[in-house]
Structure formats: C-alpha cells, structure tokens
Write an enzyme that holds these catalytic residues in place. Structure first.
Site, short mmCIF file in Angstrom:
data_model
loop_
_atom_site.label_atom_id
_atom_site.label_comp_id
_atom_site.label_asym_id
_atom_site.label_seq_id
_atom_site.Cartn_x
_atom_site.Cartn_y
_atom_site.Cartn_z
N LYS A 54 15.05 62.15 -55.88
CA LYS A 54 13.72 61.55 -55.82
C LYS A 54 12.64 62.62 -55.99
O LYS A 54 11.66 62.44 -56.73
CB LYS A 54 13.55 60.76 -54.52
CG LYS A 54 14.37 59.47 -54.52
CD LYS A 54 14.59 58.85 -53.16
CE LYS A 54 15.58 57.70 -53.27
NZ LYS A 54 16.03 57.14 -51.97
N GLN A 98 14.57 58.28 -45.67
CA GLN A 98 15.89 58.03 -46.27
C GLN A 98 16.79 57.30 -45.28
O GLN A 98 16.94 57.71 -44.14
CB GLN A 98 16.52 59.37 -46.71
CG GLN A 98 17.83 59.21 -47.44
CD GLN A 98 17.71 58.44 -48.76
OE1 GLN A 98 16.77 58.64 -49.53
NE2 GLN A 98 18.66 57.56 -49.02
N ASP A 121 8.49 52.42 -50.31
CA ASP A 121 9.91 52.05 -50.37
C ASP A 121 10.11 50.62 -49.84
O ASP A 121 11.24 50.12 -49.81
CB ASP A 121 10.71 53.05 -49.52
CG ASP A 121 12.18 53.11 -49.91
OD1 ASP A 121 12.51 52.82 -51.09
OD2 ASP A 121 13.01 53.42 -49.04
#
Ligand code: NAP
Length: 286
Positions: A54, A98, A121
C-alpha cells in the site's frame, strides 16, 4: 463455456492512472501532498507485506504514506490513542488500520477511533451505515473494489441474485450491502449455512469471502454466473478456479482479481478525502 477474466490488475492500473493525475492537480492547487497513514500492530508477515504494498502504491501515485508500527503487546487504549492522534492531525488525510490486529485488542474500538472523514478503508460504523443506506461515503476497500471491477465489465446487478459467502465486518457484510444498494437480491452464507452448494447454485453473482481454498466447488456454479473470489489463503482463492471457469461467464483470477482493486479503491478514497478536507478548510464544508 470458458469464463472471461475479470482483470483486476488492468482495471486497477486505469484507476491508479486517474488517481495519479488527480493527486498532481491537488498538489498544484493546494501545495499540499495527500497523506495516507498506515497502522500496523504486531509482526504478521502477510500484514507487513500488505502495508508495504500500500505504501509503495502511494508513492507511485504521488501520495505520502505515514507508517506507524506498533508492538504486538500494546493495549487497546494505546492503539486507540495513537489512532485518535492521527485523526486529529491535519497533515493526515486517510487512515488504514491493517486487519487483523492481535486478538487481545478490541479491533472495533480501534476502528472507531478513526475519524469518519479519514476512513478511507471503510471500516467504521459510520461508513457501514452509509453503505447500508446507500448514502455515499467511503466503501470498505475490498467490497468497493469488487463493485468497481464488476462495473468495469458492465455486469448488470439489478434483479440478479447475488450470493455472498462470508459476513465479516470488513468484507462479506459490506459487500452484500453494496450489492443490495445496486438492487441485487442478496443472500448471505456463512459458517452456519446449511446447503451451501444449493445456495451457490442459485446465484447469478457469487462473491466468495471466506479464506478456505477450494471451498466453492466448480460444479456448484450456475452456467453463466459471475464469480468473484476475494478469498486468499495459501496463495489460493476460495473457488475451484479451473472447474468454475468452465461454467462461469466471468471470473476473477487469484491473484490478480480482487486484491489489486482493494488498493486502488483505498487510494481513490484517499484523494477524495484529501479534497474533502481541503474543501472544508476553504469553505467550511466538504
Ligand atoms: P473472516 O473475518 O475470517 O471471515 C470469514 C467468513 O467466512 C466468516 O463470515 C465465516 O462465517 C465464513 N466462513 C467460514 N467458514 C465457512 C464455511 N465453511 N462456509 C461458509 N462460510 C464460512 O475473514 P475476512 O477478513 O472476511 O477475509 C476473508 C478472506 O478474504 C480471507 O481469505 C482474506 O485473506 C481475504 N481478503 C482478501 C482481501 C483482498 O484484498 N483480496 C482483503 C481482505 C480479505 P462466520 O461469520 O459464521 O464465522
């Protein structure tokens, strides 16, 4: 029938080209470089790889990434504090925590520490509600990427029966909501589902989001169905690829299907967040 490939690498490359141009325009207009903060807890090698990928993609489209790495032993309180700090930092446009975090941490509390305007996200309750009510906002990155991939191939969804296998907060559940928002008839399957084979055989669109290689047998697929395989374990998807491709009209490869679309969606939503933040600073509204 041999299925057409839903080529996530090619579609994501087109999206990232557009994001790169938009980032360039943003920097020219504002003198500021959009920034994605990535938060990684612990030393899971796969998570390290995802975060590195990413960050690399950020650099390729001209964005900054701000990497926060925390020891696996930290408490929920410390993690929440760190994320609140990023939420309050005007230099940060998007925040990615994450998943998964170590099991002693309250992941939901950590997700909720993300300011919804930085939830690129799509993991907060606010984002989930926006997906559920079809109110825009930030999609969960993988489900959002799946929708963008289906749209890139003009796959009709209204009135189609979509069967989503998996109901996690970051993947299966929001994928079903996004399909519902597009007028699909949605069935969720999960570990307690009886007769998974029959449910899958009824599907015009199958979204597999479990993480069990080969769970979805090729012979279950209805001829002409669209198969999206988001699962990824031992370098393999959830669907028996060769056999499913014989019956499906479209299918995602693993890798090269859903994975690249996830990152493209994340970065597309980060430049959107940066523009919204800038509009808020300038005009007091996004
Ligand atoms: P998760 O939180 O473990 O959820 C898995 C889901 O699968 C659960 O809802 C579970 O049901 C269901 N399930 C388990 N066994 C089943 C069975 N035998 N039949 C039907 N359903 C079953 O996983 P996740 O985070 O959603 O991730 C799912 C997969 O997607 C993983 O392989 C992950 O690596 C992959 N993934 C890929 C990307 C990408 O960018 N490509 C991004 C995120 C995740 P219950 O709810 O009943 O337990």
């Amino acid at each position: 029938m041999t299925a057409r490939i839903l080529d996530g690498r090619a579609v994501s490359a087109t999206i990232l080209d557009r994001v790169r141009r938009e980032v360039g325009e943003f920097v020219d207009e504002t003198g500021r470089v959009p920034c994605l903060a990535t938060v990684l807890v612990g030393d899971d090698p796969a998570s390290h790889t995802y975060v590195r990928m990413k960050a690399n993609r950020c650099a390729k489209v001209g964005m900054r990434s701000h990497r926060v790495e925390l020891d696996a032993s930290i408490t929920t309180e410390t993690l929440v504090d760190r994320i609140r700090g990023l939420s309050a930092d005007p230099e940060i446009d998007g925040i990615l925590l994450q998943h998964p975090v170590p099991s002693h941490i309250d992941e939901r509390a950590a997700f909720e520490a993300i300011d919804p305007t930085k939830d690129v996200d799509g993991v907060t309750r606010t984002s989930f509600a926006q997906m559920a009510f079809a109110e825009g906002g930030f999609a969960s990155a993988t489900p959002g990427g799946i929708m963008a991939l289906l749209d890139a191939y003009d796959i009709p969804l209204a009135g189609k029966h979509a069967v989503v296998i998996g109901r996690s907060a970051i993947l299966g559940r929001p994928a079903g909501m996004l399909l519902l928002a597009r007028d699909a008839t949605v069935t969720y399957c999960h570990s307690r589902t009886v007769d998974l084979a029959e449910r899958v055989a009824e599907a015009d669109v199958v979204v597999a989001a479990v993480g069990r290689p080969g769970l979805v047998r090729g012979e279950w697929i209805k001829p002409g169905a669209v198969v999206v395989d988001a699962g990824y374990a031992d370098n393999t998807g959830d669907v028996e690829y060769e056999a499913a491709a014989e019956r499906a009209s479209f299918i995602t490869p693993v890798p090269g299907g859903v994975g690249p679309m996830t990152i493209a969606t994340l970065l597309e939503q980060t430049i959107k967040a940066a523009r919204d933040h800038e509009a808020f600073r300038t005009h007091g509204s996004a």
